[in-house]
Design a protein around this motif. Structure first.
Motif: not given
Length: 686
Positions: A185-189, A182-183, A180, A172
């Protein structure tokens, strides 16, 4: 391909140290945007940008290559440059045309010389830059060490994104601007704890730089208020374009990790042609990129293509260029007819109908145009300043066992592709010299000639253009008497030989009294001496600083002729100069050597070994500039030696200043070398 407007164009040069992954990154950028349908590999010899036979064989870039990626409706022109120092001219070409640079370095844990030189070049040319730290997934990579080393020297550098690495793999990215993570795949982590402090630190530095671009933002920053997304975007644009901020990103080009993020930042933050100064015109200010003005463009690179001939790569600065236009080469005041306009993708040429201001393309079959020329619409008299390329610093003499003239013509054609490569004949020594920035460059040029023409080109250290002179006075007779049955030849002269000609080369004085030598024959004596001084008595080098005074002689009323006095003068010269303590003179060069401060001692010591005299040292931009006078004979391989002594950080230039006497201990070697070359030349003719 559609035509792109100026604000939807990004021209980026990929620069940096050799072997850091510039060509792989270019390949990843094109593959990620589906501009190419396969991911070529440098090691496999099928990379789009490395298509020359020598590039494939050596697995390094040798020439500037062009490609493009279309992303978010924006055309990103990619100028992939060699990182090897012998091809620095290609980086200069690319930077002159690009609106920004991507400095590619590897996560080696250090600041490499090539990265340092690339950042310094961007600073010198006032080109906005972004750093991409490559190969973060490579075993033993050290991203943090690399970032720290770069930031220690360049305070303008601040990361805007950090890869999140788990088990040696990128999983990520932390967006430092947005604070922020992101992984893939664009998902926020959540921002990992290991880098949370760094993300906060770098976010603060970026906000500080954004604040410096505007008084209102500065007040907001000190007031503890957060910037809006629009203010961040505007501030980053300004900070990057004004070169007060160099953003840093990281990833792995070989696996395309971070490449899409890089493309985002190029489109979002790096300047379009409209946000640059444009190109400086001769005797005028910069001409800004403007599509509404009459057409003008600057040719910054030539490629000799085996099928279409010479391809001229240019950047449109004003107006637009359309196939079929009639244009003027304002550099030489010649009209040209525009045929097909191409955009390049490695060696592939793709035809387009027209190019707008700010775009880059190529033309073939122009008759009068070459690198550094300006092309313009009829009636638009602009002439752009020529790119100032590095001057050649190393020279070798070339020979070929067969078809030497053909081989030399082949080398001359190579000059069209590389502005730092020169071919010329030294009139004094007879050597044909090839000159460039390093031995690898010269070797590649010779191998290209062999590949294209089948002719083996050999090279060796060139002859030094020595001179001969005398140190004492002498007086000698030269008598020529010839009788062969008919009219004979008779001439007798007495000549004084002294050092100290008025013009520093040759002076003839007539002090004959009483008609010992008739007036009509005195010019023949001078003619004989002028012919004789072309060849000295020691090793055949030209004689200089010679004063010759004709003070006596004899003639015959029937047998004396002009040729007899020419010959008599030459005989007097041979004996008189030999008796006047002849010696060699060698060319002395003024060398200006620029090196980082830590290498000063090594350079001074090396200069002493080369019989050099240090005239002084000066400091400029944190670098030591050493001025020295040194014999040319000691400097033929200095470019290679300086690079070795300074790890590639040093540079130098030389100019001839005068001739000085050679130490007597070197005379035997000079005479032996002259004799050897004479024998080789005779054997070659035979």
């Amino acid at each position: 391909m559609k035509t792109f407007k100026s604000d939807f164009i990004r021209n980026v040069a990929l620069v940096g140290h050799s072997g850091e992954g510039k060509t792989t990154l270019a390949e990843a950028m094109m593959f990620e945007t589906k501009t190419v349908d396969r991911f070529g590999k440098v090691d496999d010899g099928n990379a789009t940008m490395d298509f020359d036979d020598e590039e494939i064989k050596r697995k390094i870039s040798i020439s500037l290559a062009l490609g493009y990626a279309i992303y978010k409706d924006t055309k990103i022109n990619i100028l992939d440059t060699p990182g090897f120092f012998d091809f620095e001219g290609e980086q200069v070409s690319a930077i002159s045309a690009a609106d920004s640079a991507i400095v590619v370095t590897s996560a080696s844990g250090s600041l490499t010389v090539g990265t340092e030189k690339a950042l310094d070049l961007c600073s010198e040319k006032k080109t906005p830059a972004l750093i991409f730290v490559n190969a973060v997934e490579k075993e033993n990579s050290d991203l943090n060490g690399t970032i720290d080393a770069i930031m220690a020297k360049y305070q303008k550098v601040v990361p805007i994104e950090l890869p999140i690495i788990d088990g040696g793999k990128v999983v990520g990215f932390a967006d430092i601007i947005a604070n922020k993570a992101y992984d893939l795949n664009g998902k926020e982590i959540a921002v990992p704890a290991a880098i949370e402090a760094k993300v906060g630190e770098y976010n603060g530095k970026i906000n500080e730089m954004i604040a410096e671009t505007d008084d209102e933002l500065l007040e907001k920053f000190f007031g503890g208020e957060e910037f809006t997304a629009e203010e961040v975007q505007k501030g980053l644009h300004a900070a990057i374009a004004d070169e007060i901020f160099i953003p840093l990103m990281a990833g792995n080009a070989l696996t395309s990790k971070g490449v899409k993020n890089l493309l985002d930042k190029i489109v979002d933050f790096m300047p379009s042609p409209l946000r640059t100064k444009g190109i400086k015109a001769e005797g005028k200010d910069f001409v800004a990129v403007d599509g509404s003005k009459p057409f003008s463009a600057h040719v910054f690179k030539s490629i000799v293509d085996p099928y279409v001939g010479k391809l001229l790569i240019f950047k449109v600065n004003t107006g637009k260029l359309t196939s079929g236009d009639t244009i003027v080469n304002t550099s030489v005041d010649k009209q040209e007819k525009v045929g097909t306009i191409y955009v390049l993708k490695g060696k592939k040429q793709e035809p387009v109908d027209c190019l707008e201001a700010g775009d880059i393309g190529a033309l073939a079959k122009l008759v009068y145009t070459s690198t550094n020329d300006t092309m313009a619409a009829v009636g638009n008299p602009v002439v752009y300043e020529k790119i100032e390329f590095p001057k050649p610093v190393i020279s070798y003499a070339v020979t070929a066992a067969k078809d030497e003239e053909k081989a030399i013509q082949g080398l001359i054609k190579m000059q069209e592709e590389d502005a730092t490569f020169k071919v010329e004949k030294n009139i004094e020594t007879g050597d044909v010299l090839i000159s460039g920035l390093g031995e690898a460059q010269l070797d590649i040029m010779c191998k290209r000639v062999k590949a294209k023409l089948g002719i083996q080109v050999d090279w060796q250290t060139p002859r030094v253009a020595y001179r001969e002179t005398i140190r004492k006075n002498s007086r000698c007779e030269g008598k020529h008497k010839k009788q062969s049955g008919g009219a004979g030849q008779f001439g007798d002269v007495w000549i004084r030989f002294e050092p100290g000609a008025e013009d520093g080369v040759f002076q003839f004085v007539d002090e004959v009294v009483g008609g010992a030598v008739p007036r009509q024959f005195i010019p023949a004596v001078e003619k004989g001496l002028r012919e004789a001084i072309l060849h000295g008595v020691l090793a055949g080098y030209p004689m200089i600083n010679l004063k010759c005074t004709l003070d006596d002689g004899k003639y015959h009323p029937v047998d004396s002729k002009e040729i007899a006095f020419v010959t008599a003068a030459k005989l007097a010269y041979a004996d008189g100069v030999a008796a006047a303590s002849p010696c060699f003179l060698e060319p002395i060069m003024e060398a200006k050597i620029t090196v980082p401060d830590e290498y000063l001692g090594d350079i001074l010591g090396d200069m002493n070994k080369r019989r050099g005299r240090i005239l002084g040292t000066d400091m400029n931009n944190g670098k030591q500039i050493i001025t020295a006078e040194v014999p040319q004979a000691e400097m033929y391989k200095y470019a290679t030696d300086l690079r070795s002594m300074t790890q590639g950080r040093g540079k130098f230039e030389m100019n001839f200043v005068r001739y000085e006497e050679v130490p007597a201990s070197a005379n035997a070697a000079i005479i032996a070398d002259a004799k050897k070359r004479e024998e080789e030349a005779a054997a070659k003719k035979a």
